[in-house]
Design an enzyme around this catalytic site. Structure first.
Site, PDB file in Angstrom:
ATOM      1  N   CYS A   1      -0.884   3.456  -6.504  1.00  0.00           N
ATOM      2  CA  CYS A   1      -1.834   2.884  -5.554  1.00  0.00           C
ATOM      3  C   CYS A   1      -1.996   1.448  -6.014  1.00  0.00           C
ATOM      4  O   CYS A   1      -2.227   1.200  -7.212  1.00  0.00           O
ATOM      5  CB  CYS A   1      -3.174   3.622  -5.609  1.00  0.00           C
ATOM      6  SG  CYS A   1      -4.481   2.779  -4.682  1.00  0.00           S
TER       7      CYS A   1
ATOM      8  N   CYS B   1       0.848  -1.187   0.000  1.00  0.00           N
ATOM      9  CA  CYS B   1       0.000   0.000   0.000  1.00  0.00           C
ATOM     10  C   CYS B   1       0.887   1.242   0.000  1.00  0.00           C
ATOM     11  O   CYS B   1       1.682   1.425   0.929  1.00  0.00           O
ATOM     12  CB  CYS B   1      -0.886  -0.018   1.247  1.00  0.00           C
ATOM     13  SG  CYS B   1      -1.880   1.471   1.451  1.00  0.00           S
TER      14      CYS B   1
HETATM   15  N1  DGL Z   1      -4.090   0.398  -2.049  1.00  0.00           N
HETATM   16  C1  DGL Z   1      -3.722   1.562  -1.352  1.00  0.00           C
HETATM   17  C2  DGL Z   1      -2.491   2.258  -1.902  1.00  0.00           C
HETATM   18  O1  DGL Z   1      -1.660   1.639  -2.537  1.00  0.00           O
HETATM   19  C3  DGL Z   1      -4.726   2.540  -0.824  1.00  0.00           C
HETATM   20  C4  DGL Z   1      -6.165   2.501  -1.077  1.00  0.00           C
HETATM   21  C5  DGL Z   1      -6.957   3.230  -0.001  1.00  0.00           C
HETATM   22  O2  DGL Z   1      -7.267   2.587   1.001  1.00  0.00           O
HETATM   23  O3  DGL Z   1      -7.238   4.438  -0.126  1.00  0.00           O
HETATM   24  O4  DGL Z   1      -2.290   3.427  -1.675  1.00  0.00           O
END
Ligand code: DGL
Length: 282
Positions: free
Chosen positions: A200, A86
């Site tokens: 993301c 993340c």
């Molecule tokens: N998948 C996450 C990232 O790489 C974030 C998504 C979220 O919860 O806003 O930033």
């Protein structure tokens, strides 16, 4: 310490227990890279559904939450390596999570360096959550690795929700993807963007939809493979010569979400079942 060279390693013999962690289903894109590269790993997946989405949370709230949720998962799963798949979490609280866990922690860094190196026009887009866009860490990456390159940024929480919907098997109208990325291409300088960093981990789930609704051919680049390789370097250094005992391919969530069943189907599709809940204390 010199970087471990993976080219000499037989990936079928890399063993270890790894938990891949994200706020939602985005980290499944990273888990998939890892499983493809090293099929003998004992992989578990964890989603902080009780605090999803991360992209609109304050820095203070995430700094407080992340070490706690990571520790609760560590205690339960006892992984050899903990992967924060993340960007929103890693660009803010990687050090806090490292301090809370007794195992190596691999974070996610937006792929600004390879995108800047590969861009022919010297103009790249950065598509992330609003949280990742405003981080000092992201600015530092840009000044270190994108010198002379213009980086046009856009934070979109809508795209996170769209990716979750697609993962659940829904088919949002293509126009929604066009709108979600239009700020990159419609603003000043946007006409010359040739590479877009998917900063993301949710966004590779909708790469096709983004490519279809881009104004021209764009190369979308993410860090999934780089994270997987960094995780494998850690495992090679740990050097287990037999697989860990116990179950794997489990999915963990942190609340009793209403959409639990939907989510369980997504996890199953990626090979993670059953779905279990881990309580995160205060
Ligand atoms: N998948 C996450 C990232 O790489 C974030 C998504 C979220 O919860 O806003 O930033």
């Amino acid at each position: 310490m010199p970087e471990t060279d993976l080219s000499e390693i037989d990936m079928r013999c890399v063993y270890g227990r790894v938990v891949v962690f994200d706020s939602g289903v985005g980290g499944l894109t990273v888990a998939r890279e890892l499983a493809d590269m090293a099929p003998a790993l004992a992989l578990d997946y964890a989603a902080d559904t009780g605090f999803f989405p991360y992209g609109d949370k304050s820095d203070a709230a995430l700094r407080d939450r992340l070490p706690k949720v990571a520790k609760a998962l560590y205690d339960h799963i006892q992984p050899d390596v903990f992967v924060i798949a993340c960007n929103t979490a890693s660009t803010l609280a990687l050090e806090e999570v490292r301090a809370a866990l007794p195992c190596p922690v691999v974070g996610t860094v937006p792929a600004i360096k390879p995108a800047a190196a590969q861009s022919k026009t010297g103009r790249i887009g950065l598509l992330a959550t609003p949280g990742t866009i405003r981080r000092a860490y992201t600015e530092k990456l840009i000044s270190e690795f994108a010198e002379g390159v213009t980086v046009i940024k856009h934070g979109s929480l809508e795209l996170v929700e769209l990716a979750e919907a697609v993962a659940r098997g829904e088919m949002p109208a293509l126009d929604a993807f066009k709108t979600a990325q239009s700020a990159l291409f419609d603003g000043p300088g946007g006409e010359a963007i040739d590479m877009v960093v998917l900063a993301c981990t949710h966004f590779p789930l909708v790469r096709d939809q983004l490519a279809q609704t881009a104004p021209r051919e764009i190369c979308y680049i993410d860090s999934g493979e780089a994270i997987a390789r960094q995780t494998l370097r850690q495992l090679v250094q740990i050097g287990r010569d037999t697989p860990p005992s116990g179950k794997a391919n489990r999915a963990f969530i942190t609340d009793e979400a209403d959409s639990w069943e939907d989510l369980a189907h997504v996890f199953e599709r990626f090979g993670y079942a059953p779905t279990l809940m881990v309580q995160v204390g205060d």
